[in-house]
Design an enzyme around this catalytic site. Sequence first.
Site, mmCIF file in Angstrom:
data_model
loop_
_atom_site.group_PDB
_atom_site.id
_atom_site.type_symbol
_atom_site.label_atom_id
_atom_site.label_comp_id
_atom_site.label_asym_id
_atom_site.label_seq_id
_atom_site.Cartn_x
_atom_site.Cartn_y
_atom_site.Cartn_z
ATOM 1 N N ARG A 15 -36.361 63.317 90.464
ATOM 2 C CA ARG A 15 -36.371 62.270 89.439
ATOM 3 C C ARG A 15 -36.718 62.791 88.041
ATOM 4 O O ARG A 15 -36.630 62.059 87.057
ATOM 5 C CB ARG A 15 -37.333 61.145 89.851
ATOM 6 C CG ARG A 15 -36.712 60.212 90.877
ATOM 7 C CD ARG A 15 -37.670 59.116 91.272
ATOM 8 N NE ARG A 15 -38.704 59.611 92.173
ATOM 9 C CZ ARG A 15 -39.833 58.948 92.444
ATOM 10 N NH1 ARG A 15 -40.078 57.783 91.860
ATOM 11 N NH2 ARG A 15 -40.710 59.451 93.279
ATOM 12 N N GLY A 77 -41.832 67.261 105.142
ATOM 13 C CA GLY A 77 -42.954 66.341 105.029
ATOM 14 C C GLY A 77 -44.249 67.038 104.640
ATOM 15 O O GLY A 77 -44.375 68.262 104.744
ATOM 16 N N GLY A 136 -49.109 55.166 100.504
ATOM 17 C CA GLY A 136 -49.658 54.977 101.846
ATOM 18 C C GLY A 136 -50.871 54.065 101.762
ATOM 19 O O GLY A 136 -51.717 54.237 100.888
ATOM 20 N N ASN A 383 -43.820 96.176 53.894
ATOM 21 C CA ASN A 383 -44.527 96.909 54.946
ATOM 22 C C ASN A 383 -43.600 97.530 55.966
ATOM 23 O O ASN A 383 -44.041 98.271 56.820
ATOM 24 C CB ASN A 383 -45.514 95.976 55.653
ATOM 25 C CG ASN A 383 -44.815 94.792 56.302
ATOM 26 O OD1 ASN A 383 -43.779 94.335 55.814
ATOM 27 N ND2 ASN A 383 -45.363 94.306 57.391
ATOM 28 N N ARG A 437 -41.504 98.890 35.954
ATOM 29 C CA ARG A 437 -40.396 97.951 35.798
ATOM 30 C C ARG A 437 -39.535 98.423 34.636
ATOM 31 O O ARG A 437 -39.999 99.191 33.787
ATOM 32 C CB ARG A 437 -40.924 96.541 35.522
ATOM 33 C CG ARG A 437 -41.705 96.446 34.232
ATOM 34 C CD ARG A 437 -42.395 95.100 34.060
ATOM 35 N NE ARG A 437 -43.024 95.004 32.752
ATOM 36 C CZ ARG A 437 -44.102 94.276 32.505
ATOM 37 N NH1 ARG A 437 -44.692 93.591 33.462
ATOM 38 N NH2 ARG A 437 -44.587 94.224 31.283
#
Length: 453
Positions: A15, A77, A136, A383, A437
């Site tokens: 189910r 069972g 049961g 890295n 830069r």
Amino acid sequence: MALDVVILAAGQGSRMRSALPKVLHPLAGRPLVAHVITTAQQLAADGIHLVVGHGGEQVQSAVGEGLQCVWQHQQLGTGHAVAQALPNLAEEGTTLILYGDVPLISVETLSKLLASVTPAQMGLLTVTLDNPTGYGRIVRNADDQVVAIVEHKDATEAEKAITEVNTGIMAVPTARLRKWLPALSSNNAQGEYYLTDVIAMAVADGVNVAAQQAASATEVEGVNTRLQLAALERAYQRAQADALMTAGVTLADPARIDVRGELVAGQDCFIDINVIFEGKVTLESNVTIEANCIIRDAHIKAGSHIKSHSVIEEAIVGEHCDVGPYARLRPGTVLANKAKIGNFVETKKAIIGEGSKVNHLSYIGDAELGRDVNVGAGTITCNYDGVNKSKTTIGDNAFIGSNTSLVAPVSVGNGATTGAGSTITQNIADNTLALARARQVPIANWQRPVKKT
Ligand code: UD1
Ligand code: CA
């Protein structure tokens, strides 16, 4: 006296409509059956026997380590299932029967049940339900003694009216089980070997059946469908939320926190909505977690503030830190006290010194920062060269200009500075400015291109 625990987990769980065996569906982030195994371990069982069948290989490899797995090739069972484990049980002692799809059974309830077992008495866990359909029924005699369990499909109308039902959980002297199980028959409505028939056998052999009521219906609830799974998850989460609030944590909404693991929280923590905790998480006192955070295997120290939408994994956050919003602390991140990690910052294997700040849009990986470092927006530790990971070290009081690329391995000295937009490939000495830069070239009176006609 030996204690053997048999956990039934051979059923298909059709189910659930799933390729995953039912007992491996997660509740609070762990397979259903893993909860049961943990409970059995807490009872200090001498043997834990997992009866597997449908998807047995998968179940065995997911949770079977350290357990005895017993195969039940055909599901004939519950009595037949327990019988498969018989050869592995200790000669003397008690056997406790649990279910892989009943995850929330408590150690306290089981300890009480086990305490009732003697060579002449077995323990049976029952629960009274408003709607006992499918279960049961517990049949008692005029003296209120339990004399039998009758399965729903075998019950008379009068028996169907009984609201005390079998949870399935029982504790039985092992010697008796050895005698009773081989005597079961499948002469019943389902053609199965019912474990429940041992109750009538006990009565016939003069063994008293001590019935004990479960502390709550939730702890004996089984999962058959995904709807039941969701309901049980909510019940479990609510119980954890209640425990946190009782321990002094404020939750913005106890229905909107999920703890998938173990959360330990100090006093006066505040947790806003939709926060997920996974694995082992410790929050010290006065920690605030804003909405929509995910925190996994982490330690967050006193007074720290985790702002919304942050993800923290295998990290240690020091005292009075500020993290987020939208921060991602990955494994190996350690923030010293008063560190600040701002929005859209990712850290990994990063040690951030006391009072240091990485406030915006940065990646800090395989790095160690001293104290009072300021990392400008858009800084990246480069890295990874495609093969190896290398480390970046930044000294105390360094100032990393915005949009700096730190090509590791590289170190920046104490009090050093990098110019914005620099690509740093060489170590920088203490108190030194590094500019790396292209120079700006002014071209005066520049004519912009015009559109061709
Ligand atoms: C069983 C009890 C019933 C009780 C109910 C509580 C029996 C005959 N009935 O009924 O009295 O009220 O549980 O939920 O015991 N399993 C195996 N192998 C098998 C059959 C079952 O491993 O051959 C496992 C299933 O995977 C499941 C559990 O045992 O986890 C219970 O089996 P199920 O068929 O669901 O029993 P119920 O009919 O619900
Ligand atoms: Ca069932």
